[in-house]
Design an enzyme around this catalytic site. Structure first.
Site: not given
Length: 325
Positions: A13, A16, A18-19, A45, A50, A213, A263
């Site tokens: 699972k 839907l 996540g950070l 994530d 990064y 976004l 984020k």
């Protein structure tokens, strides 16, 4: 409050919401992860490139595991294999570094970050004298076989792809003994990705939206471009439902069963971004948001060559964004 989930073909699972941690500065991301876990996030994530996995690992070590706030099996952690590590011999060492940095024994999902390979080594962006990238000839199908071995060893629960197009996904499916479970791509109402999402869902892949976004903080945004968060239809729905424009954009995705990884390092926004499961748009409202699609892709790696900004990888034979989808 467990956020609603998508069921992957592996039986896992995947929440839907996540950070996202891209562009979260070291020095800020640890607190953001700890806060997110405290308000119910169960999906983080990450990616090696990064540069902040060690700090995320500090947060996970403090808050995840036996006797801690969050049991490991309740958390879904994704990371990504960087372009310099596509050679089959480099894949497991790259994962082992990510696991050590995140202080985890396994990942829930490991993605190939891009379809093309850069020259092997520790410089993440190896360059030629003229400033262009040094590529490596390793094909993503070879890399995929090495990734499959990580599942067999129990180091990774599921595999996936990022920034692949429909043709490349089918190419992987043609050789995969472990099928990809997820595709992660840029997606927001200006880049709705309807064909690509349909393509994936027909083949048993879930889709994760990055920059959901619209990434209006990107350095190369044209000042005259419209801003997704300021679109009249988005503002009107935010007013109607008593939410923020960001919540409207995220709700549109989760209602399409598209996973989102917004984020933020701001506690109020982190909390707001997960509160998208207590209202539902009508079909007409979904249609209004769908109508914003312009097929605008914001996240294209760029280089400055002879004083001009040009897409960095557009000439590469495996560049994903020359196809319609």
């Amino acid at each position: 409050m467990a956020a609603s989930c998508v069921l992957l073909h592996t039986g896992q699972k995947m929440p839907l919401i996540g950070l996202g941690t891209w562009k979260s500065e070291p020095g800020q991301v640890k607190a953001a992860v700890k806060y997110a876990l405290s308000v119910g996030y169960r999906h983080i994530d990450c990616a090696a490139i990064y540069g902040n996995e060690p700090e995320i690992g500090e947060a996970l070590k403090e808050d995840v595991g036996p006797g801690k706030a969050v049991p490991r099996e309740e958390l879904f952690v994704t990371s990504k294999l960087w372009n310099t590590k596509h050679h089959p011999e480099d894949v497991e060492p790259a994962l082992q570094k990510t696991l050590a940095d995140l202080q985890l024994e396994y990942l829930d999902l490991y993605l190939m970050h891009w379809p093309y390979a850069f020259e092997r080594g520790d410089n993440p962006f190896p360059k030629n004298a003229d400033g262009t990238i040094c590529y490596d000839s390793t094909h993503y199908k070879e890399t995929w076989k090495a990734l499959e071995a990580l599942v067999a060893k129990g180091l990774v629960r599921a595999l996936g792809l990022s920034n692949f197009n429909s043709r490349q996904i089918d190419d992987i499916l043609s050789v995969a003994s472990v099928r990809p479970a997820v595709l992660q791509v840029e997606c927001h109402p200006y880049l709705a990705q309807n064909e690509l999402i349909a393509h994936c869902q027909a083949r048993g892949l879930a889709v994760t939206a990055y920059s959901p976004l619209g990434s209006s903080d990107r350095a190369w945004r044209d000042p005259d471009e419209p801003v997704l968060l300021e679109e009249p239809v988005v503002l009107a729905l935010a007013e109607k439902y008593g939410g923020s424009p960001a919540q409207i954009l995220l709700r549109w995705q989760v209602q399409r069963k598209v996973i989102c990884i917004p984020k933020s390092i701001t506690p109020s926004r982190i909390l707001q971004n997960i509160k998208v499961f207590d209202f539902t748009f009508s079909p007409e409202e979904m249609k209004q948001l769908n109508a914003l699609n312009k097929n605008w892709r914001h996240i294209v790696p760029m280089l400055t060559v002879d004083g001009k900004r040009v897409p960095r990888d557009a000439g590469h034979p495996l560049y994903p964004f020359n196809d319609p989808y």
